[in-house]
Design an enzyme around this catalytic site. Structure first.
Site, PDB file in Angstrom:
ATOM      1  N   GLU A  47       1.394  17.527 -17.299  1.00 41.68           N
ATOM      2  CA  GLU A  47       1.261  16.696 -16.389  1.00 41.68           C
ATOM      3  C   GLU A  47       2.384  15.709 -16.270  1.00 41.68           C
ATOM      4  OE1 GLU A  47      -1.516  12.785 -15.415  1.00 41.68           O
ATOM      5  OE2 GLU A  47      -2.359  14.257 -16.736  1.00 41.68           O
ATOM      6  N   ARG A  51       4.598   7.962 -11.787  1.00 39.76           N
ATOM      7  CA  ARG A  51       4.683   6.535 -12.100  1.00 39.76           C
ATOM      8  C   ARG A  51       6.114   6.007 -11.963  1.00 39.76           C
ATOM      9  NH1 ARG A  51       0.831   6.232 -17.488  1.00 39.76           N
ATOM     10  NH2 ARG A  51      -1.019   7.402 -16.423  1.00 39.76           N
ATOM     11  N   THR A  75      -1.153  10.929 -11.708  1.00 35.53           N
ATOM     12  CA  THR A  75      -0.807   9.581 -11.146  1.00 35.53           C
ATOM     13  C   THR A  75      -0.739   9.686  -9.550  1.00 35.53           C
ATOM     14  OG1 THR A  75       0.189   8.699 -12.777  1.00 35.53           O
ATOM     15  CG2 THR A  75      -0.055   7.040 -11.228  1.00 35.53           C
ATOM     16  N   LYS A 135     -11.510  14.383 -14.777  1.00 31.04           N
ATOM     17  CA  LYS A 135     -10.689  13.399 -15.844  1.00 31.04           C
ATOM     18  C   LYS A 135     -11.659  12.280 -16.059  1.00 31.04           C
ATOM     19  CE  LYS A 135      -6.893  11.223 -14.966  1.00 31.04           C
ATOM     20  NZ  LYS A 135      -5.672  10.767 -14.701  1.00 31.04           N
TER      21      LYS A 135
END
Length: 213
Positions: A47, A51, A75, A135
């Site tokens: 992943e 960011r 994100t 998640k």
């Protein structure tokens, strides 16, 4: 570049190992050697977060040059992010929360979504839209193991990937819960190792994570 590789089923992400690394890439040139180091340690599902400005080009580089990696985007906060990540080659999407816009964008593109939740209401909204592998984020801050145990009653059909504050020491405790299929962790790619290009250390951390039971 749109990835020509098939998308993955969300729960399939949990079948490749106990830990999904949550990766922050500051320099695009680090993406490929970092991904190869993780794969060498037995970690294939990666992943890469959005960011930093390097996030999308890093995903594209890994998708293009590390065929054994299953790279996704983290994100992801809106439909535009979903489309950009998919175009870069992301095979799955991870969001810090859940909105219908993100869910609909993933459905329209046929890309797997692991949406973030932290409350019962968010679980119900995601489940109403067909998402049952979620998640828990930020896992330790919102209640961690006790919260996951509490969720197992009313949400017996929901599986979780706790992310946020999970460590190599606490990961086995999370994974011992019946409703936890895999954990997310940032410890596999520490900032100092990334900065110094210590890929051997990242491979060792990946091996250690792969051995967690």
């Amino acid at each position: 570049m749109t990835s020509q590789r098939h998308p993955v089923n969300p729960l399939e992400l949990a079948s490749f190992g106990p830990v999904i690394p949550v990766i922050v890439v500051d320099r695009v040139e680090d993406a490929v050697p970092m991904a190869k180091a993780l794969v060498a340690g037995g970690v294939r599902v990666l992943e890469v977060t959005l960011r930093t400005a390097a996030g999308l080009p890093a995903i594209a580089a890994i998708a293009r040059e590390v065929p054994d990696a299953i790279v996704g985007a983290g994100t992801v906060r809106g439909g535009a992010d979903v489309h950009a990540a998919h175009e870069a080659g992301a095979r799955f999407i991870v969001s810090p929360g859940y909105t219908k816009a993100v869910g609909d964008a993933c459905k329209s593109l046929g890309v797997a979504l692991l949406p973030g939740v932290s409350t019962g209401s968010e679980i119900m909204m995601a489940a109403d839209d067909g998402f049952t592998f979620l998640k828990l984020f930020p896992a330790t801050a919102v209640g961690g193991i006790p919260l996951l145990k509490a969720f197992s009653g009313p949400f017996a059909d929901i599986a979780f990937c706790p992310t946020g504050g999970v460590t190599v020491e606490t990961a086995p405790q999370f994974l011992a819960l019946p409703n936890v299929k895999v954990v997310g962790g940032s410890w596999l790619t520490p900032a100092d190792a990334m900065k110094s290009g210590d890929w051997a250390r990242i491979t060792e951390l990946a091996k250690q994570a792969s051995a967690i039971r």
